[in-house]
Design an enzyme around this catalytic site. Structure first.
Site, PDB file in Angstrom:
ATOM      1  N   HIS A  30       0.849  -1.196   0.000  1.00 20.40           N
ATOM      2  CA  HIS A  30       0.000   0.000   0.000  1.00 20.40           C
ATOM      3  C   HIS A  30       0.883   1.244   0.000  1.00 20.40           C
ATOM      4  CE1 HIS A  30       0.845  -0.647   4.258  1.00 20.40           C
ATOM      5  NE2 HIS A  30       0.358   0.538   4.553  1.00 20.40           N
ATOM      6  N   HIS A  43       1.147   3.966   2.026  1.00 18.30           N
ATOM      7  CA  HIS A  43       1.541   4.749   3.195  1.00 18.30           C
ATOM      8  C   HIS A  43       3.055   4.934   3.166  1.00 18.30           C
ATOM      9  CE1 HIS A  43      -2.261   4.071   5.859  1.00 18.30           C
ATOM     10  NE2 HIS A  43      -2.288   5.229   5.225  1.00 18.30           N
ATOM     11  N   ASP A  63       5.524   4.801   5.223  1.00 24.76           N
ATOM     12  CA  ASP A  63       6.467   3.864   5.830  1.00 24.76           C
ATOM     13  C   ASP A  63       6.640   2.594   5.011  1.00 24.76           C
ATOM     14  OD1 ASP A  63       3.761   3.363   6.631  1.00 24.76           O
ATOM     15  OD2 ASP A  63       4.453   1.998   8.194  1.00 24.76           O
ATOM     16  N   HIS A 116      -7.532  -2.091   5.393  1.00 26.26           N
ATOM     17  CA  HIS A 116      -6.703  -1.069   6.032  1.00 26.26           C
ATOM     18  C   HIS A 116      -7.381   0.285   5.826  1.00 26.26           C
ATOM     19  CE1 HIS A 116      -3.172   0.409   7.928  1.00 26.26           C
ATOM     20  NE2 HIS A 116      -2.610   0.920   6.851  1.00 26.26           N
ATOM     21  N   HIS A 165       6.061  -5.641  11.586  1.00 28.36           N
ATOM     22  CA  HIS A 165       5.317  -4.363  11.701  1.00 28.36           C
ATOM     23  C   HIS A 165       4.894  -4.141  13.161  1.00 28.36           C
ATOM     24  CE1 HIS A 165       2.346  -1.197  10.725  1.00 28.36           C
ATOM     25  NE2 HIS A 165       3.089  -1.023   9.642  1.00 28.36           N
TER      26      HIS A 165
END
Length: 308
Positions: free
Chosen positions: A63, A65, A67, A140, A269
């Site tokens: 995805h 994001h 990070d 998410h 994570h």
């Protein structure tokens, strides 16, 4: 098959855990390397590992994001600066192509190799030659995916001892027999190759999940996998908080592993809030699902050939 965890933290980097990135080396496929997510400073982590940007030929982004992608432009540029000319394919959600092209254009970065960017969708299947990669949408706060890698079955091993017992000397004929062909020996004997080949070896199944709260889709998607790499941002008891932000707890991941009949669960994570609770975190994880391994930065998990 080796799993090199380059970043195992959640959200922001810490001294102990960098943000998300995982590389897999397929040792039986001439050392082919794939990268899953590329958070900031992933290149620095590679320098401390056996992973080489030039040997990576596929990148999978779960995805968008930061990070998980802020290290990607630097990786793409460095791969070129180091002289790599082999093609690279990058897979990820809608918007990935715009992100990459904008970063390369604004920074004036020229790539020496062909870059193919493929924006993925739920249910997609990718043929990677020795394996297929299936795509599953997760749950998410933004569009996010998991990947299921299924190695294609391999032919059984040649029974050399049985051939030698029949006084058939090694040579090119062994290759024909291994292919299951019927061959005629110089002494007139006819050899059926299929009688000298062991049972077919089932390919291994690995599932890499992006950020997600627990979902029924993942249980089905990960069914009977040899390895599931799943996030565990929070310890158990914080399910409400975790799910609000599209994440999972240890118990959430363990439940998926149990219901999906996973052989090995790897947790990653992990929130920096547990910096001084590593021992308790590990104990809870193993209690929740016995075959659990907690990934740490630069740790390597070895998956041997499994006969199923």
């Amino acid at each position: 098959m080796e799993f090199h965890f380059l970043g195992t933290g959640a959200g922001v980097p810490s001294l102990q855990r960098n943000v998300s990135s995982l590389a897999i080396r397929f040792l039986q496929e001439k050392g082919v390397q794939w990268l899953f997510d590329c958070g900031e400073a992933t290149l620095h982590q590679m320098m401390k590992s056996a992973i080489s940007p030039s040997k990576i030929d596929r990148v999978f982004i779960t995805h968008l994001h930061g990070d998980h992608i802020y290290g990607l432009p630097g990786f793409l540029g460095t791969r070129s600066f180091q002289g790599a000319t082999s093609p690279l394919t990058v897979y990820g959600p809608a918007g990935l192509e715009s992100f990459i092209k904008t970063a390369l254009t604004v920074s004036g970065t020229y790539l020496r190799y062909d870059l193919d960017i493929i924006e993925i969708y739920d249910g997609q299947t990718i043929d990677a030659g020795f394996a297929t990669v299936s795509v599953c949408e997760l749950k998410h706060t933004i569009e996010c995916y998991g990947f299921r890698i299924e190695e294609k079955d391999k032919a059984g091993e040649l029974d050399v001892g049985k051939l030698q017992a029949l006084q058939i000397p090694p040579g090119p004929i062994y290759q024909k027999i291994k292919l299951g062909q019927t061959v005629m020996l110089e002494d007139g004997r006819s050899i059926d190759g299929t009688e000298f080949i062991g049972p077919t070896r089932k390919g291994r199944v690995v599932v890499i999940a992006g950020d997600t709260q627990p979902t029924e889709a993942m249980v089905e998607f990960a069914n009977d996998a040899d390895v599931l790499v799943h996030e565990a941002t929070f310890r158990s008891g914080l399910e409400e908080n975790a799910h609000e932000f599209g994440h999972s707890t240890i118990q959430d991941a363990a439940s998926v592993a149990t219901r999906a009949n996973i052989r090995q669960l790897i947790l990653t994570h992990i929130s920096s809030r547990y910096l001084n609770e590593e021992e308790a975190f590990t104990e809870e994880a193993i209690t929740s699902f016995k075959q659990t391994w907690i990934a740490t930065d630069l740790s390597i998990f070895h998956l041997e050939r499994i006969h199923r």
